[in-house]
Scaffold this active site. Structure first.
Site, PDB file in Angstrom:
ATOM      1  N   CYS A  68       8.499   2.427   4.027  1.00  0.00           N
ATOM      2  CA  CYS A  68       7.913   3.309   4.807  1.00  0.00           C
ATOM      3  C   CYS A  68       8.548   3.852   5.753  1.00  0.00           C
ATOM      4  CB  CYS A  68       6.129   2.478   4.889  1.00  0.00           C
ATOM      5  SG  CYS A  68       4.991   2.513   4.085  1.00  0.00           S
TER       6      CYS A  68
ATOM      7  N   SER B 160       0.984  -1.131   0.356  1.00  0.00           N
ATOM      8  CA  SER B 160       0.102   0.505   0.127  1.00  0.00           C
ATOM      9  C   SER B 160       0.831   1.303   0.151  1.00  0.00           C
ATOM     10  CB  SER B 160      -0.956   0.215   1.512  1.00  0.00           C
ATOM     11  OG  SER B 160       0.290  -0.436   2.230  1.00  0.00           O
ATOM     12  N   CYS B 161       1.902   1.689   0.657  1.00  0.00           N
ATOM     13  CA  CYS B 161       2.201   3.024   0.758  1.00  0.00           C
ATOM     14  C   CYS B 161       4.153   2.526   0.290  1.00  0.00           C
ATOM     15  CB  CYS B 161       2.468   2.914   2.565  1.00  0.00           C
ATOM     16  SG  CYS B 161       3.752   1.939   2.847  1.00  0.00           S
ATOM     17  N   GLY B 162       4.217   1.697  -0.277  1.00  0.00           N
ATOM     18  CA  GLY B 162       5.646   1.494  -0.597  1.00  0.00           C
ATOM     19  C   GLY B 162       6.925   1.294   0.400  1.00  0.00           C
TER      20      GLY B 162
END
Length: 292
Positions: free
Chosen positions: A121, A117-119
């Site tokens: 992080c 979802s966020c790469g």
């Protein structure tokens, strides 16, 4: 499609027919551990397939590789031929870098933490996030008609074979403005993985820097996707949805033309609009707030 999709029973509820049992097709999400010379570097959640492209694209985005020539070999390990009794799950990829390429140390490896979802992080600070690119995209003289950009989301969508079955994948594509060709389309549960796969494909094809190209993405344009475009030398980034403020700031600073809300015949060009040409007469007035 093998491990890219899987089928599971579900209960389908509709207003006119009530509850019915059926089989649904899901996009597979599995971990991939990327190792360099046997040492773990990062684990990412991804859709299996094009794993070498994903790994190379990630290393280019992080400034570890300048292009595909820095990769000596890649092998999926952890199964047959490695001394273990378990079958190979193809969820561990071990890379060997070419002689002279600096291998990341343990401290750098611990910085990398990714999810679908966020790469990335787990960076220690904003300063550590913004990687310096080898390529100067600000000097790329490419021009592209707004009509051509408007066509790219549909051309990307036409190449999303797995999305047609699952409805659950992001996608990225690379468009060559000199040939009007969509060079490559990649899908993944993670939007950053889809871009890494595109960048990795280009690196392995010895196409970096990606001058005179447009990177088209199926969702929003985040800071991370803009950074990946800069690291690959992409001068134009086009997104179906909104960019973040940090993505716009980075695009402005490095010289990327960033277009968002590319839908139908309309779009917002947030940075370096000189590259986008129009046939209609430009109307110039005081800036007002623009909503898509």
């Amino acid at each position: 499609m093998g491990r890219i999709t899987t089928r599971r029973p579900v209960q389908r509820i509709t207003g006119d027919r009530g509850a019915q049992r059926r089989v649904d097709t899901l996009a597979v999400e599995e971990p991939l551990e990327i190792r360099i010379g046997g040492s773990p570097l990062v684990v990412t959640m991804r859709t299996p397939g094009h794993d070498v492209e994903l790994a190379v694209g990630f290393l280019v985005s992080e400034g570890i590789l300048a292009d595909g020539s820095g990769l000596a070999s890649a092998i999926h390990c952890g199964g047959p031929g490695t001394g273990g009794d378990e079958p190979n799950t193809y969820n561990v990829l071990d890379l060997r870098l070419a002689d002279g390429v600096r291998v990341p140390g343990p401290e750098e490896a611990r910085r990398f933490y990714t999810t679908s979802s966020c790469g990335v992080c787990g960076k220690a600070s904003i300063d550590a996030i913004e990687t310096t690119s080898t390529f100067d995209v600000s000097t790329d003289p490419v021009e592209i008609a707004a009509e051509r950009i408007s066509e790219l989301p549909d051309r990307l969508r036409a190449g999303q074979a797995v999305f047609d079955k699952t409805g659950g994948l992001h996608a990225a594509a690379l468009y060559d403005t000199t040939t009007d060709e969509l060079l490559v389309v990649r899908e993944d549960v993670g939007r950053h993985n889809a871009v890494d796969k595109v960048v990795g494909w280009a690196a392995l094809q010895h196409r970096l820097p990606l001058r005179s190209t447009v990177l088209q993405v199926s969702g929003r344009a985040s800071f991370e996707l803009t950074q990946k475009a800069a690291m690959a030398g992409v001068p134009v980034l086009s997104a179906v949805s909104a960019p973040s403020s940090l993505a716009v700031e980075l695009a402005e600073r490095v010289g990327i033309t960033l277009a968002g809300f590319v839908r139908g015949s309309s779009m917002n060009v947030y940075t370096h609009p000189r590259r986008v040409t129009t046939t209609a007469h430009d109307r110039r007035s005081d800036l007002t707030e623009v909503r898509p």
